[in-house]
Design a protein around this motif. Structure first.
Motif, short mmCIF file in Angstrom:
data_model
loop_
_atom_site.label_atom_id
_atom_site.label_comp_id
_atom_site.label_asym_id
_atom_site.label_seq_id
_atom_site.Cartn_x
_atom_site.Cartn_y
_atom_site.Cartn_z
N GLU A 152 35.74 41.72 44.10
CA GLU A 152 36.34 40.56 43.43
C GLU A 152 35.30 39.57 42.89
O GLU A 152 35.46 39.00 41.80
CB GLU A 152 37.31 39.83 44.38
CG GLU A 152 38.01 38.67 43.70
CD GLU A 152 39.19 38.10 44.47
OE1 GLU A 152 39.44 38.55 45.60
OE2 GLU A 152 39.84 37.19 43.94
N THR B 119 39.59 37.26 36.40
CA THR B 119 39.24 38.29 37.40
C THR B 119 39.69 39.68 36.94
O THR B 119 38.95 40.66 37.07
CB THR B 119 39.87 37.92 38.76
OG1 THR B 119 39.64 36.54 39.03
CG2 THR B 119 39.30 38.75 39.89
N LYS C 194 47.67 39.98 38.11
CA LYS C 194 47.41 39.89 36.68
C LYS C 194 46.89 41.25 36.20
O LYS C 194 46.16 41.91 36.93
CB LYS C 194 46.32 38.84 36.37
CG LYS C 194 46.76 37.39 36.47
CD LYS C 194 46.98 36.83 37.85
CE LYS C 194 45.81 36.80 38.75
NZ LYS C 194 46.12 36.27 40.10
N ASP D 131 44.27 42.66 38.83
CA ASP D 131 43.80 41.74 39.88
C ASP D 131 45.00 41.41 40.78
O ASP D 131 45.91 40.69 40.36
CB ASP D 131 43.25 40.47 39.19
CG ASP D 131 43.05 39.31 40.17
OD1 ASP D 131 42.86 39.57 41.37
OD2 ASP D 131 43.07 38.15 39.69
N ASN E 153 36.53 29.49 40.58
CA ASN E 153 37.83 30.14 40.38
C ASN E 153 38.86 29.50 41.31
O ASN E 153 38.79 29.63 42.53
CB ASN E 153 37.70 31.64 40.68
CG ASN E 153 38.98 32.39 40.33
OD1 ASN E 153 39.28 32.61 39.16
ND2 ASN E 153 39.76 32.74 41.34
MG LIG Z 1 42.63 35.28 42.12
#
Ligand SMILES: [Mg+2]
Ligand SMILES: Nc1ncnc2c1ncn2[C@@H]1O[C@H](COP(=O)(O)OP(=O)(O)OP(=O)(O)O)[C@@H](O)[C@H]1O
Length: 272
Positions: free
Chosen positions: A82, A260, A13, A6, A103
């Motif tokens: 996403e 995510t 990440k 992500d 989020n």
């Molecule tokens: Mg994000």
């Protein structure tokens, strides 16, 4: 094995997924998208001693995903939308197949996730980036730990106009300590600690109320909070006050900042 990456606005990440289970997670700071993706990939492989031949594909999501073309070191990549990634990751982490997800990253996005349908409900530019940006200018502070340390001893009543300041009593389901106007009092005696507290309070009150309205519009009373902003002790307290007032429930999963990336990795598994 599949690596889900992500590439967010601020951090990248990566997770390693094998047979629907998340077995490793790593985080790096996002520089440019290509450096972030290859760096996260390299860190994952080297730190965990994974032979390249065992990685069958790389699933990429986040704002930087469109910059990655073709394969990475010979391993095919695929893009995952996403919102789909947040929805799948949120369902995985909550163990539910019908959930509202808020989020909190650099900005904030709200997703409705159901087994066969993931919808983008809306969002706000108010998020972690807002806390950092305002703190830089107002507090000359640029790290999250400094801001949190300051906010820990701050008082809202130096900065926010509270209901008790204007009507002196509770109002409807709001207690007298509830904020009537964020930054609406701003006493000359307000210290940096108070301002830090008020910045975090404002950001989480906005996000909390948006989450309440999103949940109510979908007949839900539960919201999963993901992204790096999920792990914020003061923000959590603000959200929990809102939860009490509006009778909803916020859940804060472990490893919330990886939601995510997990959703991206699981989407690739789904697609196999
Ligand atoms: Mg994000
Ligand atoms: N404890 C914390 N509480 C709130 N915000 C935080 C915390 N730690 C980091 N942040 C902020 O969260 C943001 C990064 O979060 P995250 O990695 O989830 O976002 P991103 O994926 O890079 O951004 P986006 O999803 O908006 O594209 C940064 O703005 C950072 O300052």
């Amino acid at each position: 094995m599949i690596i889900g990456i992500d590439i967010g606005s601020t951090t990248t990440k990566a997770v390693l997924v094998e047979q629907g289970t998340v077995i490793q997670r790593i985080k790096t700071r996002a520089i440019d998208a290509v450096t972030s993706a290859t760096g996260a990939f390299g860190k994952m492989v080297l730190e965990n001693n994974i032979p390249m031949s065992e990685i069958t594909r790389i699933a990429i999501t986040g704002v930087g995903a469109s910059k990655i073309k073709g394969s990475i070191f010979g391993i095919p990549t695929e893009k995952v939308d996403e919102f789909t990634a947040i929805g799948k990751g949120g369902m995985f982490q909550s163990g539910r197949d019908n959930i509202i997800i808020t989020n909190i990253g650099t900005g904030t996005v709200i997703i409705e996730a159901r087994k066969n349908e993931i919808n983008h409900v809306g969002g706000s530019g108010v998020g972690g980036g807002t806390i950092l940006g305002l703190s830089k200018k107002l507090l000359q502070s640029t790290t999250f730990s400094d801001i949190m340390d300051m906010a820990a001893t701050g008082s809202l009543n130096q900065v926010d106009l509270l209901l008790e300041d204007i009507i002196g009593t509770d109002l409807s389901f709001l207690s007298r300590e509830a904020t009537a106007a964020n930054f609406g009092k701003m006493l000359d005696s307000a210290k940096n600690e108070d301002i830090a507290r008020a910045i975090i309070n404002m950001v989480y009150q906005v996000i909390g109320m948006l989450s309440v309205f999103a949940a109510r519009s979908k007949d839900s009373d539960c919201v999963l909070v993901t992204g790096s902003g999920s792990d914020n002790a003061i923000g959590k307290k603000t959200l929990e006050e809102i939860a009490r007032m509006y009778q909803i429930h916020f859940e804060f999963p472990a490893g919330a900042e990886y939601t995510t990336a997990i959703g991206a990795g699981l989407s690739a598994v789904d697609a196999l």
